[in-house]
Design an enzyme around this catalytic site. Structure first.
Site, short mmCIF file in Angstrom:
data_model
loop_
_atom_site.label_atom_id
_atom_site.label_comp_id
_atom_site.label_asym_id
_atom_site.label_seq_id
_atom_site.Cartn_x
_atom_site.Cartn_y
_atom_site.Cartn_z
N ARG A 44 0.81 -1.21 0.00
CA ARG A 44 0.00 0.00 0.00
C ARG A 44 0.85 1.28 0.00
O ARG A 44 0.32 2.37 -0.10
CB ARG A 44 -0.96 -0.02 1.19
CG ARG A 44 -2.10 -1.02 0.94
CD ARG A 44 -2.89 -1.31 2.19
NE ARG A 44 -3.76 -0.23 2.61
CZ ARG A 44 -4.99 -0.04 2.18
NH1 ARG A 44 -5.51 -0.84 1.28
NH2 ARG A 44 -5.73 0.94 2.64
N ALA A 45 2.16 1.18 0.13
CA ALA A 45 3.04 2.36 0.01
C ALA A 45 4.27 1.95 -0.78
O ALA A 45 4.75 0.83 -0.65
CB ALA A 45 3.45 2.86 1.38
N HIS B 165 -21.46 9.02 -9.51
CA HIS B 165 -20.35 9.61 -8.76
C HIS B 165 -20.82 10.65 -7.74
O HIS B 165 -20.18 10.86 -6.71
CB HIS B 165 -19.36 10.27 -9.73
CG HIS B 165 -18.06 10.64 -9.08
ND1 HIS B 165 -17.02 9.75 -8.95
CD2 HIS B 165 -17.64 11.78 -8.50
CE1 HIS B 165 -16.01 10.33 -8.33
NE2 HIS B 165 -16.35 11.57 -8.05
N ASN C 237 -15.63 4.53 5.36
CA ASN C 237 -14.87 5.76 5.58
C ASN C 237 -15.41 6.79 4.59
O ASN C 237 -15.34 6.57 3.38
CB ASN C 237 -13.38 5.57 5.29
CG ASN C 237 -12.74 4.46 6.10
OD1 ASN C 237 -13.23 4.11 7.17
ND2 ASN C 237 -11.65 3.90 5.60
N ALA D 131 -10.96 8.12 3.84
CA ALA D 131 -11.36 7.75 2.48
C ALA D 131 -10.36 8.31 1.49
O ALA D 131 -9.94 9.46 1.60
CB ALA D 131 -12.77 8.25 2.17
N SER D 132 -9.94 7.51 0.49
CA SER D 132 -9.03 8.04 -0.53
C SER D 132 -9.77 8.27 -1.86
O SER D 132 -9.25 8.94 -2.73
CB SER D 132 -7.81 7.13 -0.71
OG SER D 132 -8.22 5.81 -0.94
N HIS E 272 -16.07 8.72 -4.50
CA HIS E 272 -17.27 7.99 -4.95
C HIS E 272 -17.76 7.10 -3.80
O HIS E 272 -16.99 6.38 -3.19
CB HIS E 272 -16.90 7.15 -6.17
CG HIS E 272 -18.07 6.58 -6.88
ND1 HIS E 272 -18.33 6.80 -8.22
CD2 HIS E 272 -19.09 5.79 -6.45
CE1 HIS E 272 -19.44 6.16 -8.57
NE2 HIS E 272 -19.92 5.53 -7.49
N HIS F 72 -18.65 4.57 -1.25
CA HIS F 72 -18.31 3.15 -1.13
C HIS F 72 -18.11 2.80 0.34
O HIS F 72 -17.82 3.66 1.16
CB HIS F 72 -17.03 2.83 -1.92
CG HIS F 72 -15.79 3.44 -1.34
ND1 HIS F 72 -15.50 4.78 -1.48
CD2 HIS F 72 -14.77 2.92 -0.62
CE1 HIS F 72 -14.35 5.05 -0.87
NE2 HIS F 72 -13.88 3.94 -0.33
#
Lengths: 333, 333
Positions: free
Chosen positions: B20-21, B113, B153, B160-161, B164, B166
């Site tokens: 993830r990074a 969206h 989130n 949240a990243s 949209h 979710h």
């Protein structure tokens, strides 16, 4: 009066501190950090804080609450807990509450607005750590308090509302659940092995070296095996000691050197990150312990606490501690 | 392969999810949320996600991974845990690790969206809650999984990243410590009283009404007695039930109505706050329970988690739940 309320399911205590927000809808809209002439922590503005309860660096017989100090400790102007009153434990139906009795103080680490804690000479940083000790020794005389938490919030993302270098202490009438868990975990290990688990960890980290960041004569600095956040870093005394406040000034000097180095390296590696550090020490009413070992945990505030963390207590960390430690071994600081 | 590591003192598990990074120093610099044509969750962009594992609203015999859906569930493209492999539990000196086996899926709540979850008609919001249920029923067949956490989130501050709408699920090979604590707390109450503590809470909140926000036929919405954050709000079924996934669609419809109302009122009160919600339900391998009671906890992300919270597990909340509830009773939504 702030109130302490206990969650009836898990036993978590919450401080309902109404005086810290004016209206429900004000929450989350914090005032901008004040600077320069308006900063209540700057030398010359001593009248903008409550009266000092401890000071270092001012010559003997000089007037109190005036410039000339190096470290200054004052009650928090917007305390989460109040110092006066009785606990008055009560039921409300199936729920439990008590008055929010406690101490909430601010340790102003430097008279200079532009100096970060890690920029102080080791001798001055030692005075900050000695102020921590002096406040513990004073507040432990108040028998209403069971635990004293020393911590620092640096940067807005880590919860700081003023930018002038400062740390905080909160004395609590109960031992927090999280502290109890740590102490009980360490005791389980001692019961099984007759060894302190922190001493075991120090031994393994010094031998293994993959998570080691730095060590001096008295302290070892490493990325812990299971860090909650990227670049979480622990500073642990090599010699077993359960209580922070019994450390002599000489050992606090070694701690100051380790803490300053750690913070400078985190700053160099991550570009002045927001961070929290927390001094973990034995509860005020417990006898000195063979199984518990005081230490400092530094947590950069790089990731948001999200739904998964709230719901599980699990943390997701994208940076293995071995990578973080390697990075921190190489940067200057 | 992600790794699960256990803190040797308190037993807290951490997921080390390196994929993830990219580099240690990338942490905290998240990509900007993508929008419009570039959003992988929008209808028409189905090829930008992994293949769907569940879909609602698409006509029978229509092609998969194409538009026409109302709710779509896909594996997370950057999963915290991997679905393939064995746990391979191992010691590393005094430490414990295992492979990061688990499921990490995204529930795309709408093809549109610009629609927030709380803007969906109740029938569509019910489809989202039914998708949660369908995924639990499918994933519980995988015997490696012990717990399944459903959470959302919303907003950058809540982790949240993507913007949209979710939510997410993570299936875990261990029951998280925090869930165990909640279940054990509820069991202690049951052992003492032979009553479910959540049923007791629902009873007291409906009678007292000072923390009540809203109720419908099947669900009650209230600010809990000891909220960790301002405007924390719980949605609890009135009828005792330990497992979310056994609820019939009709009751999920009532839950959708309560959840939509709650989120709309929080938005009206606080101006589109970031928030997390978490579905608390019985672990996958436990039998149905008389003492545990599933529910949803909604936590607006208004305050930073700071040193005091990290160090103590205590939370400081400036807004009494009675004030928050009064505010939420009055706003439209």
């Amino acid at each position: 009066m702030p109130e302490l309320r206990r969650d009836p399911i898990v036993g978590r205590w919450v401080i309902i501190a109404t005086e810290r927000a004016r209206r429900p809808s004000d929450v989350g809209r914090e005032p901008a950090p004040r600077q320069g002439a308006l900063c209540p922590f700057c030398a010359g503005n001593e009248d903008k804080t409550p009266r000092e309860v401890y000071v270092a660096g001012r010559p003997p017989f000089a007037p109190a609450n005036a410039p000339g100090w190096k470290v200054r400790v004052v009650p928090n102007r917007f305390p989460a807990l109040k110092i006066e009153g009785d606990l008055d434990r009560q039921a409300e139906g199936i729920y439990d509450r008590m008055n929010g009795i406690g101490a909430h103080e601010v340790i102003i680490e430097s008279p200079d607005h532009d100096k970060a804690l890690e920029d102080l000479p080791v001798a001055d940083l030692t005075e900050v750590l000695f102020a921590f000790k002096a406040r513990v020794l004073d507040l432990r005389n108040d028998l209403r308090f069971k635990y004293l938490l020393l911590f620092k919030n640096h940067g807005h993302l880590a919860g700081a509302s003023l930018e002038h270098a400062h740390s905080q202490l909160i004395a609590l009438p109960v031992v927090p659940r999280q502290v109890v868990e740590e102490i009980e975990g360490a005791r389980r290990h001692y019961d099984l092995k007759e060894r302190c688990i922190f001493c075991d960890i120090v031994g393994q980290e010094r031998k293994d070296r993959s998570r080691l960041v730095f060590e001096n004569e008295e302290f070892v600095v490493f990325a812990p095996w299971a860090p909650r956040s990227p670049f979480e870093t622990w500073i642990v005394p090599k010699r077993h000691e359960s209580n922070y406040e019994v450390e002599p000034k000489e050992r606090l000097g070694q701690c100051a050197q380790a803490l300053g180095t750690t913070l400078r390296r985190l700053r160099a590696a991550l570009g002045n990150p927001a961070y929290n550090f927390i001094v973990h020490s034995n509860p005020l009413r417990d006898p000195p312990s063979h199984s518990y070992h005081w230490h400092i945990e530094v947590m950069p505030a790089l990731t948001q606490v999200a739904g998964f963390e709230w719901g599980s207590g699990f943390h997701i960390n994208p940076v293995p501690p071995e990578d973080a430690a390697e990075f921190l071994r190489k940067v200057a600081g």
